[in-house]
Design an enzyme around this catalytic site. Structure first.
Site, PDB file in Angstrom:
ATOM      1  N   ALA A 153       0.843  -1.204   0.000  1.00 20.64           N
ATOM      2  CA  ALA A 153       0.000   0.000   0.000  1.00 20.64           C
ATOM      3  C   ALA A 153       0.874   1.249   0.000  1.00 20.64           C
ATOM      4  CB  ALA A 153      -0.919  -0.003   1.212  1.00 20.64           C
ATOM      5  N   HIS A 165       0.575  16.333  -2.120  1.00 22.02           N
ATOM      6  CA  HIS A 165      -0.721  16.843  -2.580  1.00 22.02           C
ATOM      7  C   HIS A 165      -1.486  17.559  -1.465  1.00 22.02           C
ATOM      8  CE1 HIS A 165      -1.086  15.295  -6.735  1.00 22.02           C
ATOM      9  NE2 HIS A 165      -0.221  14.375  -6.321  1.00 22.02           N
ATOM     10  N   ASP A 172      -1.191  16.654 -10.361  1.00 17.48           N
ATOM     11  CA  ASP A 172      -0.911  15.666 -11.393  1.00 17.48           C
ATOM     12  C   ASP A 172      -1.619  16.161 -12.642  1.00 17.48           C
ATOM     13  OD1 ASP A 172       0.371  14.138  -9.474  1.00 17.48           O
ATOM     14  OD2 ASP A 172      -1.420  12.967  -9.004  1.00 17.48           O
ATOM     15  N   GLU A 221       7.972  10.669 -11.910  1.00 13.57           N
ATOM     16  CA  GLU A 221       6.574  11.049 -12.129  1.00 13.57           C
ATOM     17  C   GLU A 221       6.530  12.312 -12.995  1.00 13.57           C
ATOM     18  OE1 GLU A 221       4.142  11.386  -8.652  1.00 13.57           O
ATOM     19  OE2 GLU A 221       4.543   9.342  -7.976  1.00 13.57           O
TER      20      GLU A 221
END
Ligand code: ZN
Length: 258
Positions: A153, A165, A172, A221
């Protein structure tokens, strides 16, 4: 009469030259750091002034206060308080898929960023998701832990209180229409290529660059952008330093402490 007239012209010209000369040497030009990427020092500025101008003040903003646009949060630097909520969240005036909230300053910047991408031929961008509250992150994370176990997880979703965030300064993003959403192939789309080159012009950084997982704790990312303001994003661009941890001499944060 003509002689007196020409003397007046001469006097006026001299006064104007002196005034312009003073303006070019005004001290505030020397100490005010460049806030726009296009700003550059006039060639006529003397060398010592150039040195002062290039000084970057790493203490201008806090990296610990969650309210600061320079706050550094990673797997060893959780929010303090853990359930911090930004005070000035707004919905940016851009296209989005879900949860578009960002802090006011970042929301204004992302609008400019997206407009430039379209105007410069890379295509449209939209927010996939931006702000995630501590409460939302908690429910996402707990559901994943129940399904996959703690370790798996945590590889997929940040612990509540540790996700960038939560600051309201990150988003994103993906092209419109969406191609390679939340996938590394986004970096090869026209929007992803443009973003990597130009996000800094609008105060954003690619927060989790390729090959920096040992420093940031996250895989590459290309879709995750973080607002830090143009003062810092320009310095990062100019120095080529890719991560906030390295720039601020913070220890690498490959994983949680426990
Ligand atoms: Zn993200």
């Amino acid at each position: 009469m003509p002689a007196a007239f020409s003397r007046r012209i001469l006097a006026w010209t001299l006064a104007a030259s002196v005034a312009m000369g003073l303006a070019a040497c005004a001290p505030e030009r020397a100490v005010e750091p460049s806030t726009t990427p296009s700003a550059s020092a006039p060639a006529s500025l003397p060398a010592p002034v150039e040195k002062v101008k290039s000084f970057f003040d790493k203490n201008r903003y806090s990296i610990d206060d969650p309210l600061s646009i320079w706050a550094v949060n990673d797997k060893i630097r959780p929010f303090d308080p853990l359930d911090y909520i930004p005070p000035d969240l707004v919905t940016p005036d851009v296209h989005y898929i879900s949860s578009p909230l960002m802090r006011k300053e970042a929301a204004a910047a992302i609008k400019q960023l997206f407009a430039a991408s379209a105007a410069e031929g890379a295509g449209e961008l939209q927010i996939q998701n931006a702000y995630r509250s501590f409460a939302v992150q908690t429910s996402i994370h707990n559901r994943l832990v129940a399904q996959l176990g703690k370790e798996k997880a945590q590889a997929q979703s940040a612990r509540p209180g540790y996700s960038e965030h939560q600051a309201g300064l990150s988003a994103d993003v993906v092209g419109r229409p969406a191609v390679c959403a939340i996938q590394q192939c986004f970096g090869k789309t026209p929007q992803g290529v443009w973003l990597a080159k130009n996000a800094w012009r609008f105060g954003f950084v690619i927060r989790y660059p390729e090959g920096k997982q040992a420093v940031t704790g996250y895989i590459y990312e290309p879709w995750h952008i973080r607002y830090v303001g143009v003062y810092l994003s320009t310095e990062l661009h100019n120095t080529g330093i890719q991560t906030l941890e390295e720039f601020f001499d913070l220890p690498p944060a490959p994983d949680y402490v426990d």
